[in-house]
Scaffold this motif. Structure first.
Motif, mmCIF file in Angstrom:
data_model
loop_
_atom_site.group_PDB
_atom_site.id
_atom_site.type_symbol
_atom_site.label_atom_id
_atom_site.label_comp_id
_atom_site.label_asym_id
_atom_site.label_seq_id
_atom_site.Cartn_x
_atom_site.Cartn_y
_atom_site.Cartn_z
ATOM 1 N N ILE A 28 74.884 60.389 -58.964
ATOM 2 C CA ILE A 28 74.773 61.382 -60.036
ATOM 3 C C ILE A 28 76.013 61.345 -60.924
ATOM 4 O O ILE A 28 75.910 61.295 -62.161
ATOM 5 N N MET A 29 77.189 61.350 -60.310
ATOM 6 C CA MET A 29 78.443 61.351 -61.072
ATOM 7 C C MET A 29 78.595 60.072 -61.905
ATOM 8 O O MET A 29 79.031 60.120 -63.057
ATOM 9 N N GLY A 30 78.219 58.946 -61.324
ATOM 10 C CA GLY A 30 78.374 57.681 -62.032
ATOM 11 C C GLY A 30 77.156 57.270 -62.832
ATOM 12 O O GLY A 30 77.163 56.206 -63.461
ATOM 13 N N GLU A 31 76.113 58.137 -62.802
ATOM 14 C CA GLU A 31 74.852 57.830 -63.494
ATOM 15 C C GLU A 31 74.351 56.444 -63.084
ATOM 16 O O GLU A 31 73.949 55.627 -63.917
ATOM 17 N N GLN A 32 74.405 56.183 -61.786
ATOM 18 C CA GLN A 32 74.010 54.892 -61.236
ATOM 19 C C GLN A 32 72.720 55.049 -60.425
ATOM 20 O O GLN A 32 72.485 56.070 -59.798
ATOM 21 N N PRO A 33 71.889 54.012 -60.419
ATOM 22 C CA PRO A 33 70.671 54.069 -59.609
ATOM 23 C C PRO A 33 70.955 53.731 -58.141
ATOM 24 O O PRO A 33 72.014 53.213 -57.804
ATOM 25 N N PHE A 34 70.007 54.028 -57.290
ATOM 26 C CA PHE A 34 70.030 53.582 -55.899
ATOM 27 C C PHE A 34 68.688 52.920 -55.620
ATOM 28 O O PHE A 34 67.750 53.018 -56.423
ATOM 29 N N GLY A 35 68.602 52.235 -54.494
ATOM 30 C CA GLY A 35 67.371 51.523 -54.179
ATOM 31 C C GLY A 35 66.522 52.249 -53.160
ATOM 32 O O GLY A 35 67.029 52.661 -52.116
ATOM 33 N N VAL A 36 65.246 52.417 -53.450
ATOM 34 C CA VAL A 36 64.294 52.968 -52.485
ATOM 35 C C VAL A 36 63.528 51.804 -51.868
ATOM 36 O O VAL A 36 62.922 50.999 -52.581
#
Length: 208
Positions: free
Chosen positions: A36-44
């Protein structure tokens, strides 16, 4: 290649899919806050073996991950209680796991290669009934006045695109883990739509 944190789940996220989650495990609370802070995605990724939640005394439990997953971005979040995050995610691009490693505190990290997004292909006439059935379902849900955040599908509703229509049915249908993974891995959106049509027909969900 890109290094991303992974969130293994007993479900499959497809591109443009909507996924609300409640986060309470420390390994994921930290990960999501950083995303959230880095506006980065994660993988599902789909969990093929093992449990979503780590239980006390089971630190060594084996988790097997599917080879193909989908990047997720957090579009909204709330922290109603200490140690609890409620997030709403949207699926982005598919990826293939090149290598993965589970860190000491349980978080999975992976080197991934993103896969090409679906080409924008209009619905063939032979599969128009698949799009029509999805449109009818959306209208039924809207008529029931279901709050937007509780709708299983989020706008824009691209009922004229093979990939979008196929992906939404993949999320809605009760499919096996193998079926969901095969459909996610299918690069041709027209073929994916044809496979969905066969499943809908077998289940009596399409009008002749």
């Amino acid at each position: 290649m890109t290094s991303i944190p992974l969130f293994p789940l007993n479900t499959v996220l497809y591109p443009d899919g909507y996924l609300p989650l409640q986060i309470f495990e420390v390994r994921y609370l930290d990960m999501i806050r950083q995303c959230i802070m880095g506006e980065q995605p994660f993988g599902v990724v789909q969990l093929l073996d093992g449990g979503e939640v780590r239980k006390p005394g089971q630190q060594g439990q084996q988790e097997a991950l599917a080879p193909v997953g989908t990047l997720a971005r957090v579009v909204d979040w709330a922290a109603p209680l200490s140690g609890l995050l409620q997030i709403k995610c949207m699926g982005m691009q598919r990826f293939h796991i090149v290598s993965s490693e589970q860190l000491k505190h349980g978080l999975w990290m992976a080197q991934v290669e993103t896969l090409a997004p679906d080409k924008t292909i209009p619905i063939p006439q032979e599969q128009q009934n698949v799009a029509d059935a999805l449109g009818a379902l959306i209208r039924t849900l809207q008529e029931q006045k279901i709050p937007p955040e509780q709708m299983p599908l989020q706008p824009p509703y691209r009922l004229d695109e093979c990939g979008w229509v196929a992906n939404r049915w993949c999320e809605l249908l009760s499919l096996s883990a193998m079926q969901k993974q095969l459909l996610l891995s299918q690069d041709n959106p027209v073929l994916r739509l044809e496979l969905v049509q066969d499943m809908l027909t077998e289940n009596g969900l399409l009008e002749e």
